[in-house]
Design an enzyme around this catalytic site. Structure first.
Site, PDB file in Angstrom:
ATOM      1  N   SER A  27      26.316  54.977  56.830  1.00 50.12           N
ATOM      2  CA  SER A  27      25.178  55.414  57.623  1.00 50.12           C
ATOM      3  C   SER A  27      25.389  55.074  59.100  1.00 50.12           C
ATOM      4  CB  SER A  27      23.906  54.769  57.048  1.00 50.12           C
ATOM      5  OG  SER A  27      22.764  55.384  57.549  1.00 50.12           O
ATOM      6  N   ASP A  32      25.359  67.680  53.450  1.00 53.99           N
ATOM      7  CA  ASP A  32      25.009  68.568  54.560  1.00 53.99           C
ATOM      8  C   ASP A  32      26.262  69.266  55.099  1.00 53.99           C
ATOM      9  OD1 ASP A  32      24.219  69.772  56.876  1.00 53.99           O
ATOM     10  OD2 ASP A  32      22.873  68.136  57.471  1.00 53.99           O
ATOM     11  N   HIS A  77      22.312  59.555  49.864  1.00 52.83           N
ATOM     12  CA  HIS A  77      22.871  58.969  51.089  1.00 52.83           C
ATOM     13  C   HIS A  77      23.515  57.600  50.841  1.00 52.83           C
ATOM     14  CE1 HIS A  77      23.170  58.148  55.348  1.00 52.83           C
ATOM     15  NE2 HIS A  77      22.424  57.055  55.231  1.00 52.83           N
TER      16      HIS A  77
END
Ligand SMILES: *[C@@H]1O[C@H](CO)[C@@H](O)[C@H](O)[C@H]1NC(C)=O
Ligand SMILES: *[C@@H]1O[C@H](CO)[C@@H](O)[C@H](O)[C@H]1NC(C)=O
Length: 406
Positions: free
Chosen positions: A242, A312, A342
């Site tokens: 992240s 994505d 995620h």
């Protein structure tokens, strides 16, 4: 038909191992064809109970082998050797927004595997199981050294593999949730990588200096690895998830001090101001805050601000094209996991679809489907270790440790 009288045997092998190691659960000496439930229970360090369970039917010789036989119901279905771990979820009635994370890496995660008669779905704690085994899952292998680092104002912990070394190094960063999180670094150390878990968002640093950390903070952390007598200074990687991926990319590309040999970025972005401090990046992301929306369960979706989910296509295409334009395609490996969320963690950690984030009362949606996510965690971890070995060790024999074989 008292199954107990047959002296039921429940075995889990190994009953003590690393968290990324597979175990084999076998039930023997039950009546052929009997209905059984195998249940896993874990009490987390923050005081919450997590459980998983699966329904099995004993075969004609009165045996169930979780690695070969299908679960017919419960928290997972089908043949899933590690399903009793990756499908762990908070027991009914728990607080919302929980995430299972190891706090003290010097103690194991304990899971009680129990066998119950019949195909059951609730009330496990009110019954006496036919048999139980306590299993220890460790992030830290025996002989891994844990050394807190506070030099240069750092908030970090160095996890050194067993033995004299020298070892390759990994600078290890978590995401925007902050805090010093050690468990992944401990697992990397268990696989032969000297790993520095670094907290770069902690409020303590903010209080002492009156501002957030600057790029020198990461360079100092890098030097701790580079100058350590047991670490090969020319073989240091960064690994981030992240926000930690964004930081890793900046350091690898722009720092004149950090000679990062390779980088593993999990679910990250590279869209950020290049010269800015952490505070500048956060301010940049906040500019997009108006794009945030909530789903029907009132969970915050922040991908439009800063967290593109790993599936994505915009992220993948952009990064790929950027590397192509620079003539560096051969240096980029992209792993894509449709339907993973995620938060891709080490294998067999339960899938956290949403959780409380940064202590706020808002639950953030991380996305993903449990089975696909669990497969992704297993695959990504195996490939991450292989990538680190290939790029950091190049010919040096890795010091792999496995608890079960000690
Ligand atoms: C029952 O399962 C055990 C363990 O997998 C196996 O050894 C045995 O042959 C099986 N029995 C039958 C009748 O299939
Ligand atoms: C259970 O299945 C695993 C995986 O196929 C196998 O290695 C193991 O020997 C089996 N154990 C028994 C007792 O059948």
């Amino acid at each position: 038909m008292d199954v107990k009288q047959r002296c039921v045997r429940l075995s889990v092998k190994p009953s003590r191992g690393l968290v990324d190691e597979k175990f084999i659960i076998v039930v023997q000496n039950v009546f052929p064809g009997s209905y059984l439930t195998i249940h896993a229970l874990h009490q987390s360090e923050d005081g919450n109970s997590w459980e998983a369970f699966a329904h099995y039917t004993a075969n004609a010789t009165g045996t169930v082998n979780v690695s070969e036989d299908p679960s017919l119901g419960g928290t997972y279905l089908g043949v899933e050797p590690m399903g009793l771990l990756w499908s762990l979820r908070p027991v009914p009635g728990s607080k919302p927004g929980l995430r299972l994370r190891k706090i003290n890496v010097q103690t194991p995660m304990e899971v009680t595997i129990s066998l119950y008669q019949g195909h059951q779905t609730e009330g496990f704690l009110d019954q006496v199981p036919l048999a139980s085994v306590v299993v220890e899952r460790w992030y830290m292998a025996p002989g891994v050294h844990r050394i807190p680092i506070t030099d240069y104002g750092l908030s970090a912990v160095l996890l050194l593999p067993p033995g004299p070394g020298p070892f390759p190094g990994v600078l290890e960063l978590w995401g925007g949730g902050g805090k010093l999180v050690e468990y992944r670094a401990a697992l990397l150390a268990s696989h032969g990588f000297a790993s520095l878990a670094l907290d770069y968002l902690t409020p303590k640093i903010t209080m002492e200096t009156g501002k957030m950390v600057d790029k020198e903070y990461f360079e100092k952390a890098y030097k701790v690895l580079e100058q350590h007598p047991q670490i090969i200074g020319s073989r240091i990687a960064m690994l981030g998830i992240s926000f930690g991926t964004s930081i890793g990319l900046r350091c690898a590309v722009y720092s004149k001090v950090m000679k990062v040999r390779c980088l593993v970025g999990i679910g990250g972005i590279h869209e950020q101001p290049l010269d800015g401090t952490i505070a500048d990046i956060l301010a940049h992301h906040r500019k997009n805050a108006a794009n945030i929306h909530y789903n029907e369960a009132n969970e915050l979706i922040c991908r439009d601000m800063m967290l593109p989910i790993t599936t994505d296509p915009a992220f993948k295409v952009e990064m790929k094209e950027m590397m192509e334009r620079a003539g560096n395609s051969h240096l980029l490996t992209i792993l894509s996991y449709p339907n993973a969320g995620h938060l891709i963690e080490p294998p067999y950690m339960p899938h956290t679809r949403s959780s409380l984030y940064r202590g706020k009362r808002i639950i953030t949606l991380w996305g993903g489907e449990m089975v696909a996510h669990s497969r992704a965690q297993e695959d990504a971890w195996r490939k991450t270790l292989a990538f680190l070995r290939e790029n950091l060790l190049g010919g040096i024999k890795p010091a792999v440790t496995s608890l079960s074989r000690l």
